[in-house]
Design an enzyme around this catalytic site. Structure first.
Site, PDB file in Angstrom:
ATOM      1  N   HIS A   4      20.970  20.286  56.350  1.00 35.65           N
ATOM      2  CA  HIS A   4      20.830  19.317  57.333  1.00 35.65           C
ATOM      3  C   HIS A   4      20.175  19.463  58.442  1.00 35.65           C
ATOM      4  CE1 HIS A   4      24.100  18.374  54.432  1.00 35.65           C
ATOM      5  NE2 HIS A   4      23.373  17.198  54.369  1.00 35.65           N
ATOM      6  N   GLY A  20      27.024  11.625  69.681  1.00 31.82           N
ATOM      7  CA  GLY A  20      26.801  10.894  68.215  1.00 31.82           C
ATOM      8  C   GLY A  20      25.337  10.536  68.070  1.00 31.82           C
ATOM      9  N   ARG A  24      20.144   9.701  72.270  1.00 31.78           N
ATOM     10  CA  ARG A  24      20.875  10.216  73.362  1.00 31.78           C
ATOM     11  C   ARG A  24      20.668  11.657  73.495  1.00 31.78           C
ATOM     12  NH1 ARG A  24      26.578   7.251  73.933  1.00 31.78           N
ATOM     13  NH2 ARG A  24      25.729   5.197  74.619  1.00 31.78           N
ATOM     14  N   ARG A  43      16.736  13.923  58.670  1.00 30.71           N
ATOM     15  CA  ARG A  43      17.409  12.607  58.768  1.00 30.71           C
ATOM     16  C   ARG A  43      17.213  11.938  59.827  1.00 30.71           C
ATOM     17  NH1 ARG A  43      21.559  11.945  54.187  1.00 30.71           N
ATOM     18  NH2 ARG A  43      20.746  13.658  52.669  1.00 30.71           N
ATOM     19  N   ARG A  87      31.358  17.786  72.314  1.00 31.51           N
ATOM     20  CA  ARG A  87      31.095  16.477  71.871  1.00 31.51           C
ATOM     21  C   ARG A  87      30.847  15.645  73.459  1.00 31.51           C
ATOM     22  NH1 ARG A  87      30.792  11.653  69.839  1.00 31.51           N
ATOM     23  NH2 ARG A  87      32.246  10.403  70.264  1.00 31.51           N
ATOM     24  N   ILE A  88      29.702  14.895  73.402  1.00 35.16           N
ATOM     25  CA  ILE A  88      29.560  14.053  74.441  1.00 35.16           C
ATOM     26  C   ILE A  88      29.441  12.595  73.948  1.00 35.16           C
ATOM     27  CG2 ILE A  88      28.890  15.649  76.390  1.00 35.16           C
ATOM     28  CD1 ILE A  88      26.017  15.098  75.468  1.00 35.16           C
ATOM     29  N   SER A  90      31.003   8.275  73.399  1.00 34.42           N
ATOM     30  CA  SER A  90      31.645   7.133  74.040  1.00 34.42           C
ATOM     31  C   SER A  90      32.917   6.974  73.240  1.00 34.42           C
ATOM     32  CB  SER A  90      30.777   6.004  73.951  1.00 34.42           C
ATOM     33  OG  SER A  90      30.412   5.433  72.570  1.00 34.42           O
ATOM     34  N   GLU A 162      41.393  -2.547  61.269  1.00 36.01           N
ATOM     35  CA  GLU A 162      42.239  -3.828  60.813  1.00 36.01           C
ATOM     36  C   GLU A 162      43.663  -3.487  61.123  1.00 36.01           C
ATOM     37  OE1 GLU A 162      41.105  -6.616  59.477  1.00 36.01           O
ATOM     38  OE2 GLU A 162      38.785  -6.194  59.121  1.00 36.01           O
ATOM     39  N   MET A 180      35.677   8.606  67.384  1.00 34.49           N
ATOM     40  CA  MET A 180      35.476   8.696  65.693  1.00 34.49           C
ATOM     41  C   MET A 180      35.254  10.326  65.337  1.00 34.49           C
ATOM     42  SD  MET A 180      34.109   4.948  64.613  1.00 34.49           S
ATOM     43  CE  MET A 180      34.408   5.479  62.937  1.00 34.49           C
ATOM     44  N   GLU A 181      35.282  11.303  66.194  1.00 32.96           N
ATOM     45  CA  GLU A 181      34.571  12.661  65.748  1.00 32.96           C
ATOM     46  C   GLU A 181      35.418  13.871  66.425  1.00 32.96           C
ATOM     47  OE1 GLU A 181      32.685  10.331  67.573  1.00 32.96           O
ATOM     48  OE2 GLU A 181      31.493   9.523  65.878  1.00 32.96           O
ATOM     49  N   ASP A 204      33.905   0.547  76.268  1.00 31.15           N
ATOM     50  CA  ASP A 204      34.405  -0.575  76.186  1.00 31.15           C
ATOM     51  C   ASP A 204      36.225  -0.346  76.347  1.00 31.15           C
ATOM     52  OD1 ASP A 204      33.463   0.541  73.224  1.00 31.15           O
ATOM     53  OD2 ASP A 204      35.528  -0.294  73.007  1.00 31.15           O
ATOM     54  N   ARG A 217      24.683   2.225  81.044  1.00 33.76           N
ATOM     55  CA  ARG A 217      25.024   3.197  79.993  1.00 33.76           C
ATOM     56  C   ARG A 217      24.292   4.676  80.450  1.00 33.76           C
ATOM     57  NH1 ARG A 217      27.357   1.329  74.860  1.00 33.76           N
ATOM     58  NH2 ARG A 217      28.036  -0.730  75.439  1.00 33.76           N
TER      59      ARG A 217
END
Ligand code: HPA
Length: 234
Positions: A4, A20, A24, A43, A87-88, A90, A162, A180-181, A204, A217
């Site tokens: 990858h 992510g 960016r 990719r 990791r940088i 949001s 949910e 999420m990471e 947010d 941002r």
């Protein structure tokens, strides 16, 4: 080259920042690095290598979610010998005292599951930041005067959740924000003896519904990139 990442073996620095969003990665490399050169576009997951105050650094997109980050972090660690991975990104704020634009430095990352969960069986492994990086990032944030919170975050598998009851439990237990990471990054770094940290901008807020306006941002993201770069080389 890996499956990858198309970079030649020497093209990836020992220090890697991982946003992510691949765009960016490009913006951060063009804004903060000297001599930034594109080293990966497989990719469309752009990666750049340049220097910051004379230190080599790569900024490589991770994609969204732990399965995607896991692919890039595994290859960076095992096949390019990345030593420091930051990791940088949001996150969504989860506490009343955490506001949009604030920075969160993640001491630990709680999960329901992650790509690594299977190896732990009945154990709930506690993914944790590298203390020296964490301390350096806190110091850099203080120097910059950035409003910063340090503590636990929640690495979720879903953006569109949910289960409001789960969010409630996170809030009750002092979790500062949701992304999420990070948990998978911390777990991989622990497994391979590397340094890892997640620095997050609150984009947010789950309780107030406030969201960072698009025009803000870039500036807010820039604070986080500089904190990461200062921490990496302090
Ligand atoms: N949930 C999960 N990930 C996120 C969020 C969120 O609300 N905001 C930014 N990343």
């Amino acid at each position: 080259m890996t499956i990858h990442i198309g970079a030649a073996p020497g093209d990836i620095a020992e220090t890697v920042l991982m946003p992510g969003d691949p765009y960016r990665a490009r913006w951060a490399a063009e804004t903060f690095l000297d001599d930034a050169k594109l080293v990966n576009e497989v990719r469309g997951m752009l990666g750049f290598t340049g220097t910051y105050k004379g230190n080599r650094v790569t900024i490589q997109g991770s994609g969204m979610g732990m399965p995607s980050l896991s692919i890039y972090a595994n290859e960076l660690i095992s096949q390019y010998s990345a030593q420091t991975l930051i990791r940088i990104g949001s996150c969504g704020g989860m506490q009343p005292h955490v506001s949009v634009r604030d920075v969160i430095i993640a001491m630990s990352a709680t999960t329901i599951t992650s790509p690594s969960s299977g190896i732990f069986r009945e154990v709930n492994f506690a993914p944790t930041a590298s203390y020296d990086l964490l301390a350096a990032a806190v110091a850099a944030a203080k120097t910059r005067g950035t409003t910063t919170h340090v503590g636990g975050i929640y690495s979720s598998d879903v953006f569109y959740a949910e289960r409001p009851d789960l969010d409630e439990q996170m809030v009750r237990h002092g979790i500062l924000g949701v992304e999420m990471e990070a948990a998978e990054l911390y777990t991989l770094a622990a497994r391979h003896g590397r340094r890892a940290l997640a620095i997050l901008t609150v984009s947010d807020h789950l309780q107030t519904g406030e969201a960072l306006p698009a025009e803000d941002r870039e500036q807010t993201f820039g604070d986080m990139v500089e904190i990461a770069l200062e921490a990496a080389f302090s």
